[in-house]
Design a protein around this motif. Structure first.
Motif, PDB file in Angstrom:
ATOM      1  N   LEU A  35       0.835  -1.199   0.000  1.00 18.21           N
ATOM      2  CA  LEU A  35       0.000   0.000   0.000  1.00 18.21           C
ATOM      3  C   LEU A  35       0.873   1.254   0.000  1.00 18.21           C
ATOM      4  CD1 LEU A  35      -3.326   0.653   1.586  1.00 18.21           C
ATOM      5  CD2 LEU A  35      -1.541   2.277   2.103  1.00 18.21           C
ATOM      6  N   GLY A  36       0.592   2.134  -0.939  1.00 18.97           N
ATOM      7  CA  GLY A  36       1.343   3.389  -1.029  1.00 18.97           C
ATOM      8  C   GLY A  36       0.510   4.533  -0.505  1.00 18.97           C
ATOM      9  N   LEU A 188       4.166   2.066   2.384  1.00 20.20           N
ATOM     10  CA  LEU A 188       5.241   3.011   2.065  1.00 20.20           C
ATOM     11  C   LEU A 188       4.726   4.363   1.607  1.00 20.20           C
ATOM     12  CD1 LEU A 188       5.414   2.943  -1.322  1.00 20.20           C
ATOM     13  CD2 LEU A 188       6.439   0.761  -0.837  1.00 20.20           C
ATOM     14  N   THR A 189       5.607   5.334   1.735  1.00 16.59           N
ATOM     15  CA  THR A 189       5.319   6.661   1.193  1.00 16.59           C
ATOM     16  C   THR A 189       6.476   7.020   0.262  1.00 16.59           C
ATOM     17  OG1 THR A 189       6.555   7.995   2.795  1.00 16.59           O
ATOM     18  CG2 THR A 189       4.322   7.352   3.418  1.00 16.59           C
ATOM     19  N   SER A 190       6.181   7.865  -0.690  1.00 13.59           N
ATOM     20  CA  SER A 190       7.242   8.362  -1.570  1.00 13.59           C
ATOM     21  C   SER A 190       6.759   9.637  -2.235  1.00 13.59           C
ATOM     22  CB  SER A 190       7.591   7.319  -2.628  1.00 13.59           C
ATOM     23  OG  SER A 190       8.483   7.872  -3.565  1.00 13.59           O
ATOM     24  N   ILE A 200       2.917  -0.553  -6.197  1.00 14.55           N
ATOM     25  CA  ILE A 200       1.854  -0.680  -5.184  1.00 14.55           C
ATOM     26  C   ILE A 200       0.571  -1.315  -5.723  1.00 14.55           C
ATOM     27  CG2 ILE A 200       2.730   1.164  -3.733  1.00 14.55           C
ATOM     28  CD1 ILE A 200       0.745   3.067  -4.939  1.00 14.55           C
ATOM     29  N   ASP A 201      -0.067  -2.117  -4.840  1.00 15.81           N
ATOM     30  CA  ASP A 201      -1.355  -2.728  -5.185  1.00 15.81           C
ATOM     31  C   ASP A 201      -2.471  -1.740  -4.903  1.00 15.81           C
ATOM     32  OD1 ASP A 201      -0.112  -5.271  -5.580  1.00 15.81           O
ATOM     33  OD2 ASP A 201      -0.047  -5.500  -3.401  1.00 15.81           O
ATOM     34  N   LEU A 212      -8.323  11.466   0.438  1.00 17.75           N
ATOM     35  CA  LEU A 212      -9.067  11.829  -0.768  1.00 17.75           C
ATOM     36  C   LEU A 212      -9.560  10.571  -1.473  1.00 17.75           C
ATOM     37  CD1 LEU A 212      -9.457  14.676  -1.939  1.00 17.75           C
ATOM     38  CD2 LEU A 212      -7.554  14.217  -3.465  1.00 17.75           C
ATOM     39  N   LEU A 213      -8.725   9.549  -1.427  1.00 15.19           N
ATOM     40  CA  LEU A 213      -9.053   8.326  -2.165  1.00 15.19           C
ATOM     41  C   LEU A 213      -8.281   7.148  -1.587  1.00 15.19           C
ATOM     42  CD1 LEU A 213     -10.420   7.392  -4.941  1.00 15.19           C
ATOM     43  CD2 LEU A 213      -8.139   7.607  -5.902  1.00 15.19           C
ATOM     44  N   HIS A 214      -8.966   6.015  -1.472  1.00 10.21           N
ATOM     45  CA  HIS A 214      -8.303   4.760  -1.096  1.00 10.21           C
ATOM     46  C   HIS A 214      -8.796   3.721  -2.090  1.00 10.21           C
ATOM     47  CE1 HIS A 214      -7.259   1.633   2.262  1.00 10.21           C
ATOM     48  NE2 HIS A 214      -6.708   1.352   1.096  1.00 10.21           N
TER      49      HIS A 214
END
Lengths: 295, 222
Positions: A35-36, A188-190, A200-201, A212-214
């Motif tokens: 997950l990103g 993770l974040t980037s 990312i999945d 805002l969105l998942h």
């Protein structure tokens, strides 16, 4: 099979002083997913990672890692969690060999080979101090240590920070390899969203104060599109259908999850005449800009 | 796990572990040379008279040196932890956080106390060969509060280093400096002795201070 989410964040509200970071943030990460967490600067990406690891007490709400509350994570659970701090921060007063020896003392399942397999590809000696290495080399040391730990989840804060394209690519490939192994989870974040697209999945896009969105990354890539058109209208308000509509030269552009017919119908419903409307598939980075805007 | 923590602390402090004993040894040698020079010039009897009548401290350079040792060791041990918030890595290890911090503190205290015990022995044993027991005892009583300052300075510096905000660091530095003056006050040999248990009690209490800073660090107070 254990279906408990690896990460659960419930109703997280946090402020820095009077500045709201988020209100009632809720999300879960299921086992085996990558997950990103995407967001502009200052939307609280590092903040949520700090909360999750018990390094920041939110104003309210709870995060759980493997079912344990963030402020009382047991050593047994910490053994299952590998973290990468922003900027690949490590104990840089160690050399390559010393840092491996240090961490090996904590993890019963430590895999020395996983570490040295990565290190041996770098142009560094085993006696080289970490603080004399480039950012890319340090990122590989940090990654090698995480792989040697054999965690069930990797939490990576801005993994691409300071890395050149080669090291970024290497990092992404290694993370993919890791996640494919034994149903591992990665959160993770980037800042560099083009890296995330291949990795990312699922994707959480943070805006100031909220999610805002998942969504599944593939769903965003398949359905979220940019529409460009011409119109005489002077103002087109955003709606549930249209995102970040703006005029660029003599053309307008807008973004939507709906198909071209629905977008066209939406304009008609608001008595806006549009010509030459075209639809364009987006990269994740473009989709991110489309959802959050450029500013 | 404890071995690994001690290994990390050793890597951080190994230079200081060499520098401090060297410095203490050099100051001790210098103090003795100065002492013997004074005895040679004044004569042993006259020198003894002066020491007894004026309550002279034979090792004045050791008044502030232990405090310096405590501050230096704590700085070398904890500043790298605070730089880039590396303490997060340390606290994320699969061991109870309190055990990690206790191990790190005990490492530092052990080094400081070992250094002080060796120094006391190195100063007083040669002194006992030349001077009567009363004088040796008086010098011991003069040195003891100054030496207790070392673990106190170590713990107070640790507390200030880990404290996450300057808003609390600055009052902490002022309070610590003031507290440490009680360890280095000039008084007649032995005058300090009734006060020594309180100084030791202060050191025991100061052992808890770093835990307050760690708790504040963990809450993410900025």
């Amino acid at each position: 099979m254990n279906t408990q989410p690896v990460i659960q964040c419930e109703n997280i509200t946090h402020y820095y002083g009077n500045r709201l970071i988020y209100r009632d943030l809720n999300f879960e990460v299921q086992r085996g997913k990558i997950l990103g967490l995407l967001g502009k600067n200052g939307t609280g990406k590092t903040t949520i990672i700090n909360i999750l690891n018990g390094f920041l007490k939110p104003r309210s709400g709870t995060c759980k890692l493997f079912g344990e509350k963030m402020d009382s994570i047991s050593p047994k659970t910490r053994n299952r969690v590998g973290i990468l701090l922003e900027g690949h921060v490590q104990h840089s007063y160690f050399n390559v060999e010393q840092i491996e020896k240090y961490y090996a003392g904590f993890f019963p399942q430590w895999d020395k080979n996983a570490y040295y397999n990565l290190i041996d590809k770098l142009h560094v000696t085993r006696k080289q101090k970490i603080n004399t290495m480039s950012c890319g080399q340090r990122s590989q040391v940090a990654l090698g240590l995480l792989f040697a730990q054999h965690p069930d989840i990797l939490i990576l804060d801005d993994f691409s920070m300071g890395l050149d394209p080669g090291y970024r690519r290497l990092f992404v490939e290694k993370i993919k390899e890791f996640a494919a192994n034994d149903n591992k989870t990665v959160f993770l974040t980037s800042h560099i969203i083009q890296d995330m697209e291949r990795l990312i999945d699922d994707c959480i896009i943070l805006d100031y104060g909220k999610i805002l969105l998942h969504e599944k990354t593939q769903h965003i890539l398949n359905t979220f599109k940019r529409f460009t058109f011409k119109t005489n209208a002077t103002n087109i308000p955003n709606s549930n259908i249209l995102h970040n509509t703006e005029k660029l030269g003599d053309r307008w552009e807008t973004y939507s999850f709906e198909n071209i017919n629905t977008v066209r119908d939406n304009f008609s419903k608001h008595n806006i005449n549009v010509d030459n409307i075209t639809e364009e598939k987006l990269s994740l980075e473009d989709a991110f800009i489309g959802l959050t805007g450029k500013y | 796990m404890y071995k690994a923590i001690l290994y990390k602390e050793f890597i951080k402090t190994r230079a200081v572990i060499i520098i401090l004993p060297t410095l203490f040894a050099a100051v001790a040698v210098f103090s003795f040379l100065q002492l013997f020079e004074e005895i040679r010039l004044a004569g042993k009897v006259s020198f003894l008279e002066t020491v007894i009548q004026k309550d002279t401290a034979m090792f004045p350079y050791f008044k502030h040196l232990p405090t310096f040792a405590g501050v230096l060791l704590a700085s070398v041990q904890y500043l790298p932890e605070i730089q880039y918030k590396r303490l997060k890595l340390t606290l994320h290890l699969p061991i109870k956080e309190s055990k990690t911090i206790i191990t790190m503190l005990l490492y530092g205290i052990t080094i400081v106390v070992t250094l002080l015990l060796i120094t006391i022995a190195a100063l007083l044993i040669p002194l006992a060969k030349t001077f009567p027991a009363e004088i040796v005892n008086a010098q011991f009583m003069t040195l003891i509060p100054h030496f207790i300052a070392a673990p106190a300075a170590y713990l107070l510096t640790t507390w200030i280093c880990i404290e996450p905000t300057w808003k609390f660091k600055i009052p902490g530095i002022i309070a610590a400096t003031y507290a440490l003056t009680f360890f280095t006050m000039t008084a007649k040999p032995g005058a300090y002795m009734p006060f020594v248990p309180y100084l030791i009690a202060f050191v025991v209490i100061a052992f808890c201070f770093p835990f307050l800073s760690v708790a504040r660090f963990k809450e993410g107070i900025q």
